[in-house]
Design a protein around this motif. Structure first.
Motif, PDB file in Angstrom:
ATOM      1  N   LEU A   1       0.839  -1.123  -0.163  1.00 14.76           N
ATOM      2  CA  LEU A   1      -0.005  -0.210  -0.071  1.00 14.76           C
ATOM      3  C   LEU A   1       0.709   1.188  -0.166  1.00 14.76           C
ATOM      4  N   GLY A   2       0.575   2.199  -0.552  1.00 17.26           N
ATOM      5  CA  GLY A   2       1.098   3.726  -0.728  1.00 17.26           C
ATOM      6  C   GLY A   2       2.373   3.506  -1.832  1.00 17.26           C
ATOM      7  N   THR A   3       2.589   2.373  -2.400  1.00 19.75           N
ATOM      8  CA  THR A   3       3.659   2.592  -3.322  1.00 19.75           C
ATOM      9  C   THR A   3       3.545   3.220  -4.596  1.00 19.75           C
ATOM     10  N   LYS A   4       4.426   4.096  -5.194  1.00 23.70           N
ATOM     11  CA  LYS A   4       4.127   4.702  -6.233  1.00 23.70           C
ATOM     12  C   LYS A   4       4.726   3.908  -7.272  1.00 23.70           C
ATOM     13  N   VAL A   5       3.958   3.587  -8.647  1.00 28.50           N
ATOM     14  CA  VAL A   5       4.395   2.797  -9.593  1.00 28.50           C
ATOM     15  C   VAL A   5       3.916   3.395 -10.954  1.00 28.50           C
ATOM     16  N   ALA A   6       5.219   3.279 -12.023  1.00 30.73           N
ATOM     17  CA  ALA A   6       4.911   3.483 -13.315  1.00 30.73           C
ATOM     18  C   ALA A   6       4.344   2.622 -14.034  1.00 30.73           C
ATOM     19  N   GLN A   7       3.676   3.055 -15.164  1.00 36.70           N
ATOM     20  CA  GLN A   7       3.205   2.071 -16.064  1.00 36.70           C
ATOM     21  C   GLN A   7       4.418   1.046 -16.621  1.00 36.70           C
ATOM     22  N   GLY A   8       4.045  -0.263 -16.372  1.00 39.77           N
ATOM     23  CA  GLY A   8       5.179  -1.085 -16.711  1.00 39.77           C
ATOM     24  C   GLY A   8       5.944  -1.832 -15.813  1.00 39.77           C
ATOM     25  N   ASP A   9       5.901  -1.070 -14.528  1.00 38.95           N
ATOM     26  CA  ASP A   9       6.711  -1.608 -13.324  1.00 38.95           C
ATOM     27  C   ASP A   9       5.862  -3.060 -12.887  1.00 38.95           C
ATOM     28  N   GLN A  10       6.983  -3.813 -12.357  1.00 33.88           N
ATOM     29  CA  GLN A  10       6.487  -4.863 -11.657  1.00 33.88           C
ATOM     30  C   GLN A  10       5.743  -4.607 -10.538  1.00 33.88           C
ATOM     31  N   ILE A  11       4.408  -5.166 -10.340  1.00 31.35           N
ATOM     32  CA  ILE A  11       3.802  -4.901  -9.050  1.00 31.35           C
ATOM     33  C   ILE A  11       3.507  -6.208  -8.083  1.00 31.35           C
ATOM     34  N   GLY A  12       3.809  -7.210  -8.529  1.00 27.08           N
ATOM     35  CA  GLY A  12       3.329  -8.484  -7.801  1.00 27.08           C
ATOM     36  C   GLY A  12       3.732  -9.530  -8.896  1.00 27.08           C
ATOM     37  N   ALA A  13       3.467 -10.736  -8.230  1.00 25.60           N
ATOM     38  CA  ALA A  13       3.818 -12.249  -9.067  1.00 25.60           C
ATOM     39  C   ALA A  13       2.745 -13.024  -8.597  1.00 25.60           C
ATOM     40  N   VAL A  14       2.298 -14.047  -9.654  1.00 29.59           N
ATOM     41  CA  VAL A  14       1.542 -14.927  -9.118  1.00 29.59           C
ATOM     42  C   VAL A  14       2.100 -16.430  -9.674  1.00 29.59           C
ATOM     43  N   GLU A  15       2.041 -17.354  -8.588  1.00 26.15           N
ATOM     44  CA  GLU A  15       2.635 -18.682  -8.679  1.00 26.15           C
ATOM     45  C   GLU A  15       1.233 -19.599  -8.836  1.00 26.15           C
TER      46      GLU A  15
ATOM     47  N   VAL B   1       0.669 -23.816  -9.915  1.00 24.88           N
ATOM     48  CA  VAL B   1       1.264 -25.304 -10.132  1.00 24.88           C
ATOM     49  C   VAL B   1       1.975 -25.680 -11.595  1.00 24.88           C
ATOM     50  N   LYS B   2       1.737 -24.911 -12.457  1.00 23.58           N
ATOM     51  CA  LYS B   2       2.394 -24.918 -13.845  1.00 23.58           C
ATOM     52  C   LYS B   2       3.645 -23.786 -13.701  1.00 23.58           C
ATOM     53  N   ALA B   3       3.549 -22.507 -13.463  1.00 25.77           N
ATOM     54  CA  ALA B   3       4.425 -21.542 -13.733  1.00 25.77           C
ATOM     55  C   ALA B   3       4.461 -20.333 -12.645  1.00 25.77           C
ATOM     56  N   ALA B   4       5.439 -19.550 -12.894  1.00 28.12           N
ATOM     57  CA  ALA B   4       4.983 -18.406 -12.187  1.00 28.12           C
ATOM     58  C   ALA B   4       5.187 -17.215 -13.095  1.00 28.12           C
ATOM     59  N   SER B   5       4.373 -16.070 -12.728  1.00 30.45           N
ATOM     60  CA  SER B   5       4.377 -15.064 -13.696  1.00 30.45           C
ATOM     61  C   SER B   5       4.398 -13.690 -12.818  1.00 30.45           C
ATOM     62  N   ASP B   6       5.207 -12.696 -13.667  1.00 28.29           N
ATOM     63  CA  ASP B   6       5.031 -11.350 -12.843  1.00 28.29           C
ATOM     64  C   ASP B   6       3.908 -10.522 -13.458  1.00 28.29           C
ATOM     65  N   ILE B   7       3.432  -9.701 -12.448  1.00 26.32           N
ATOM     66  CA  ILE B   7       2.318  -8.939 -12.787  1.00 26.32           C
ATOM     67  C   ILE B   7       2.864  -7.386 -12.921  1.00 26.32           C
ATOM     68  N   TYR B   8       2.575  -6.724 -14.130  1.00 30.06           N
ATOM     69  CA  TYR B   8       2.938  -5.141 -14.276  1.00 30.06           C
ATOM     70  C   TYR B   8       1.735  -4.393 -14.089  1.00 30.06           C
ATOM     71  N   ALA B   9       2.017  -3.189 -13.746  1.00 28.13           N
ATOM     72  CA  ALA B   9       1.326  -2.275 -13.610  1.00 28.13           C
ATOM     73  C   ALA B   9       0.740  -1.761 -14.982  1.00 28.13           C
ATOM     74  N   PRO B  10      -0.512  -1.485 -15.305  1.00 35.34           N
ATOM     75  CA  PRO B  10      -0.847  -1.299 -16.572  1.00 35.34           C
ATOM     76  C   PRO B  10      -0.977   0.298 -16.835  1.00 35.34           C
ATOM     77  N   VAL B  11      -0.919   0.873 -15.431  1.00 38.43           N
ATOM     78  CA  VAL B  11      -1.127   2.250 -15.439  1.00 38.43           C
ATOM     79  C   VAL B  11      -0.279   2.785 -14.387  1.00 38.43           C
ATOM     80  N   SER B  12       0.116   4.188 -14.329  1.00 43.13           N
ATOM     81  CA  SER B  12       0.971   5.000 -13.256  1.00 43.13           C
ATOM     82  C   SER B  12      -0.127   5.425 -12.221  1.00 43.13           C
ATOM     83  N   GLY B  13       0.507   5.255 -10.998  1.00 45.60           N
ATOM     84  CA  GLY B  13      -0.102   5.888  -9.859  1.00 45.60           C
ATOM     85  C   GLY B  13       0.290   5.322  -8.504  1.00 45.60           C
ATOM     86  N   THR B  14      -0.662   5.318  -7.557  1.00 44.24           N
ATOM     87  CA  THR B  14      -0.279   4.971  -6.077  1.00 44.24           C
ATOM     88  C   THR B  14      -1.359   3.755  -5.810  1.00 44.24           C
TER      89      THR B  14
END
Length: 159
Positions: free
Chosen positions: A79-93, A95-108
């Motif tokens: 919470l409160g993190t400022k992100v730019a469009q395209g920044d990694q904001i998380g990940a999903v794991e 049983v098959k794979a892991a995948s990063d999640i990217y911010a589609p938009v900039s903001g807080t």
């Protein structure tokens, strides 16, 4: 009786017909238009932007969750993190794979979906409703318009 008649002649004329209409105009709720726009990224995230609040709800698409398989862990942003469009904001794991999640938009980051900590499978059951990841207060709402429509997104992975 004379006084009453004199008063009636000098008082401004207010008919009953005009009073309710005046009251109605004074007590009518102000109508506002809210536009909610849902857009997609080539990386399989979506944002649903509410222009009245300036907040976008972020998650992965149904196509992404089905490609991943059973989700077993979700890493959410702080919470409160400022992100730019395209920044990694998380990940999903899954049983098959892991995948990063990217911010589609900039903001807080304003809110995260705490339910995913104990129920990561919500991403499989309801990726575009109850399985939302976070909510971002957009710093540049025009970024939403540069993302793909549902039709464009569907064509991007079908090709």
């Amino acid at each position: 009786m004379f006084q009453r008649l004199a008063f009636a002649r000098t008082a401004p004329s207010l008919s009953r017909a005009t009073l309710p209409r005046t009251q109605t105009l004074l007590h009518r709720p102000i109508l506002s238009r809210t536009l909610v726009t849902k857009k997609y990224t080539p990386e399989h995230e979506w944002v649903s932007f509410d222009d009245s609040t300036g907040v976008g709800t972020i998650s992965i698409t149904d196509h992404a969750q089905s490609s991943l398989g059973d989700v077993v862990f979700v890493e959410l942003p702080t919470l409160g993190t400022k992100v730019a469009q395209g920044d990694q904001i998380g990940a999903v794991e899954s049983v098959k794979a892991a995948s990063d999640i990217y911010a589609p938009v900039s903001g807080t980051i304003e809110e995260i979906n705490e339910a995913l900590s104990s129920q990561p499978g919500l991403l499989n059951k309801s990726p575009e409703d109850k399985g939302w990841l976070c909510k971002i207060k957009l710093s540049d709402p025009s970024e939403v318009e540069k993302l793909m429509s549902k039709e464009e997104y569907d064509q991007s992975y079908e090709a």
